[in-house]
Structures are given as structure tokens and as C-alpha cells.
Design an enzyme around this catalytic site. Structure first.
Site, PDB file in Angstrom:
ATOM      1  N   LYS A   1       0.847  -1.191   0.000  1.00 25.75           N
ATOM      2  CA  LYS A   1       0.000   0.000   0.000  1.00 25.75           C
ATOM      3  C   LYS A   1       0.877   1.233   0.000  1.00 25.75           C
ATOM      4  O   LYS A   1       1.953   1.246   0.608  1.00 25.75           O
ATOM      5  CB  LYS A   1      -0.911   0.016   1.237  1.00 25.75           C
ATOM      6  CG  LYS A   1      -1.707   1.299   1.408  1.00 25.75           C
ATOM      7  CD  LYS A   1      -2.454   1.350   2.745  1.00 25.75           C
ATOM      8  CE  LYS A   1      -3.112   2.709   2.941  1.00 25.75           C
ATOM      9  NZ  LYS A   1      -3.841   2.809   4.222  1.00 25.75           N
TER      10      LYS A   1
ATOM     11  N   GLU B   1      -8.867  11.978  12.179  1.00 23.59           N
ATOM     12  CA  GLU B   1      -7.988  10.861  12.544  1.00 23.59           C
ATOM     13  C   GLU B   1      -7.060  11.230  13.696  1.00 23.59           C
ATOM     14  O   GLU B   1      -6.240  12.147  13.578  1.00 23.59           O
ATOM     15  CB  GLU B   1      -7.166  10.409  11.335  1.00 23.59           C
ATOM     16  CG  GLU B   1      -6.431   9.108  11.568  1.00 23.59           C
ATOM     17  CD  GLU B   1      -6.146   8.355  10.280  1.00 23.59           C
ATOM     18  OE1 GLU B   1      -5.573   7.257  10.353  1.00 23.59           O
ATOM     19  OE2 GLU B   1      -6.484   8.865   9.201  1.00 23.59           O
TER      20      GLU B   1
END
Length: 434
Positions: free
Chosen positions: A182, A227
């Protein structure tokens, strides 16, 4: 007369005098901010605003900042009339850190403000901080009303839309070739106004529209992030991990279907799994107990839906929020997997200096408690031309990523800052619209 602020990068930490008192509820915290040296950390109406500057430290990273902060705390005289210890009361510092020190000329930094006004769970306090030789300072007064942005226009970013989508395609190719699992690719967008932008306006708009996010203003870095890299209080650490996103439509039934699709998406679940695993692995050495949810939930924000997991841990004595931030950054949610390979590919594919975008931003107090979020949904004001602000957004790229879909996701993530900038113009147009 107060002494000028000191640069902690070149001087031994000074001896500080800190005094905290209980105050009546001040109302909207952002309304108290003056035009200069403003700092903010808000969520759901609570949090802290601050102004002035006593001492500053140019940091190499969170670990270096923790060493400096520990020495500064040891040199400080702290008084408080609070009957309980409230995280963030007393001596506190705010900071923001660059994403990749090897690929930026911008420093990370910590600043200790002169005045902090905070509210939490119905309790409000005022902290004043100064050098030992400072005279007593007057009580703060409410800030001025910030002017809204005018004449905002957008100049594009480092890469054109076609170039950015091509970078996504190359990243998918790298993943298919087994180079990494990723990688998170960011894009930027420059906005220019007719007059200097007042960050307090942006803070007010963002905190009102996104009350479930952490709205921040530190050294010209302003945004509202969903976040939380790490929150530490009374030995309990919490990290809110987000990875996997879909844009909302505004239609309740359609968005419910989209939330269901997101929770079943193999591509988004894969992206999320990498992010959660990286956080759990980084936290484990500091913990006596670690709780990692088996499945994510869907976090609903006004503009997007996210897959989210709240990882919690009981930490060992002596562990601090800054120390945990140093261990966690960068997580797979903003970098990729494996970390070193992903960071290298980011520099090669983005052609972008992220500066403090996607780095830790937040605060710490003298007890080691603190909150360090990830600087997302944000912009950085130009230091030399305050009419300009560079906005950032990023997307996690995995094997199943589609360049067009990732572009749409990045657009959705830019929406909070774009909306805060252009809302005054839309309001003026509204009476003339059919």
C-alpha cells in the site's frame, strides 16, 4: 514588560512561571482569539485556544521534542487552583511535525504560548505562562472578529489531474509487481484570496461544520482532522485509525447503501487492515494490554464516510503522548506498507513537499498526557504571502485502486477546506439564486 520569546533550539530551556485559575464559561472559544499568534485545538465546542509565545523549539521530530519538553517541564514552577487535574491545564505546548524530514526544508516545531484558555466537560480554566523574570501580565480580552475570505480563486497544484491519475496508475503497478502492499498519495491545491486570509475564520467554519473532528491551528497549519494518531490520558492510549473512504451524496437512503457497500468493500477493507496492523504493531512495545477491534465501523462525516477502528491500550508508567507519537508516525494510513518502501515511492511519485501535511499535530502537557492527531483536511498558509494557502488531500492506494475513483476521493477530502474558503461568496450569492 514581558521578555521576547526564546528559541529553544539554541538555548538551554528557561525557567517558566505557570499559573492556572478557574474561570467562568467563556462561551465560544474561537471568539477569544486575537489576530496574531493564534493557536487552537477544538472538538465539539471544547478544547483550548491560545496566543502569545514564550518559547519555541525547532524539532527534528517527536522524539527530539519529547526530550526538550521533559527538560523544560523540569525547569518550570507551576501553580493551579483547580481541584482536579484536567488534561491540558497547567503548562502546555502545541506542536506540528513534518511528514518526512528527509524530503522537506520546513522544520517541525513546538511552541509554549503565553495564554491558554480551555474548557472540558463543563470546566473552564485560564493558564498564563511567562519567564521567571516576567512581570505579571494583564487578563486576556476577547479577540476581534475575523474577516471572511474574499475573491478566493484556485490555481491548481503541483501535478495536473492527468499527471496525478498517472501517478496512481504507477503506484498500482508497483503494488502488482510486489514492491509494496500500500502507498498513500497526496495532492495539493493552491487557493489565493484578494486579501490576507485570517486563519481564525477557517477555524470557526471548520469547528462548526465538523464538530466530531479535531479542528486545529498551529503555526499557520489549519484544518479539521477525523484521525487521531494518539490520545493519552491517565495511562490509557487511544488511536483512531481511518482508511477506506467513500463520498456522501446528501441523500439518506443512498448514503446508507454506500455505508453498507463501504463496510463490504474488499479494496477498502484491505487498505484499512494495513493501517490498523501498523498502529497495533507500533503500540505493542509500550503496552501492558492492547485491544484491537476485529471489524471497523463506519464513521459518518458531513462530506464522506470512513472505515474506522479505535485501537486502545494500557501503557506502561513513564510513557508519554509525544513518545507514542514518535513510535506511531508515519502509520500506514498516511504512508503505506512497508513504511520505508512506501515513503520512498511517495517522494518519487508525488513530486510534492508535504511539509507538515499528514504529520502529527496537537498538544502535550506537563504530565505527559496529550492529543496528537494526523494533520489531514488541512491547508498551510504561505508565510510570505498570507493571501495564499496550499490545501492537501491524500488517498490510500492498494492493488484494487482505480485512478478515477481515487481522484474523486481526493476531491471529497479537499471539500472541507474549499467550503470554508468559498462559503462567504456563496452566502452573498444565495439571495440571487433561483
Amino acid at each position: 514588560m514581558s521578555s521576547p520569546p526564546l528559541d529553544g533550539a539554541t538555548l538551554v530551556p528557561p525557567r517558566l512561571r505557570v499559573r492556572t485559575v478557574t474561570v467562568p464559561d467563556p462561551g465560544p472559544l474561537v471568539a477569544m482569539l486575537p489576530e496574531t499568534d493564534a493557536v487552537a485545538w477544538l472538538r465539539g465546542g471544547d478544547g483550548m485556544v491560545a496566543w502569545g509565545e514564550v518559547v519555541r523549539h525547532k524539532a527534528a521530530g517527536p522524539q527530539d521534542a519529547e526530550e526538550w519538553w521533559t527538560a523544560l517541564v523540569a525547569q518550570s514552577d507551576v501553580e493551579s487552583d483547580l481541584d482536579v487535574t484536567i488534561p491540558g491545564s497547567g503548562l502546555v505546548a502545541f506542536g506540528s511535525f513534518v511528514f518526512d524530514p528527509d524530503n522537506t526544508a520546513v522544520p517541525s516545531g513546538m511552541v509554549v504560548p503565553r495564554t491558554v484558555l480551555g474548557r472540558r466537560a463543563g470546566r473552564a480554566w485560564l493558564t498564563q505562562i511567562g519567564l521567571e523574570e516576567d512581570e505579571r501580565r494583564p487578563a486576556p480580552v476577547a479577540g476581534s472578529v475575523p474577516p471572511p475570505p474574499s475573491g478566493v480563486r484556485f490555481e491548481g497544484g503541483t501535478l495536473t489531474p492527468e499527471q496525478w491519475r498517472a501517478a496512481v496508475s504507477r503506484a498500482v503497478g508497483d503494488i502488482g509487481a510486489g514492491l509494496l502492499d500500500k502507498v498513500v498519495l497526496a495532492r495539493d491545491l493552491v487557493a489565493v484570496a484578494d486579501a490576507d486570509l485570517d486563519a481564525r475564520w477557517l477555524v470557526g467554519q471548520l469547528s462548526e461544520t465538523y464538530p466530531r473532528c479535531w479542528t486545529y491551528l498551529v503555526d499557520g497549519l489549519v484544518g479539521s482532522t477525523p484521525e487521531m494518531l494518539i490520545r493519552l490520558e491517565a495511562g490509557l492510549a487511544t488511536s483512531r485509525v481511518l482508511a477506506g473512504t467513500i463520498q456522501r451524496t446528501g441523500d439518506g437512503r443512498t448514503d446508507l447503501a454506500r455505508a453498507d457497500a463501504l463496510s463490504r468493500s474488499s479494496k477498502d477493507l484491505e487498505e484499512h487492515e494495513y493501517a490498523v496492523a501498523s498502529v497495533a504493531a507500533a503500540l505493542e512495545p509500550f503496552c501492558s494490554a492492547l485491544n484491537v477491534p476485529e471489524h471497523p465501523y463506519v464513521l459518518e462525516l458531513p462530506n464522506v464516510l470512513h472505515l474506522a477502528s479505535d485501537v486502545t491500550a494500557a501503557v506502561a508508567p513513564g510513557v508519554t503522548a509525544l513518545g507514542l507519537a514518535a513510535a506511531l508516525h508515519p502509520s500506514a494510513a498516511v504512508c503505506g506498507t512497508p513504511t520505508d518502501v512506501a515513503r520512498g515511492r511517495i517522494a518519487a511519485l508525488e513530486h510534492l513537499d508535504r511539509e507538515r501535511y499528514a504529520g502529527p499535530v496537537g498538544w502535550t502537557d506537563a504530565t505527559g498526557a496529550g492529543e496528537w492527531a494526523i494533520a489531514l483536511r488541512c491547508g498551510i498558509l504561505d508565510e510570505t504571502d498570507r493571501r495564499r494557502i496550499r490545501l492537501y488531500a491524500g488517498c490510500g492506494i492498494v492493488a484494487g485502486s482505480d485512478p478515477e475513483a481515487e481522484w474523486a476521493e481526493a476531491q471529497a477530502k479537499l471539500a472541507p477546506m474549499i467550503s470554508a474558503l468559498v462559503r462567504p461568496a456563496l452566502a452573498r450569492l444565495a439571495p440571487a439564486l433561483p
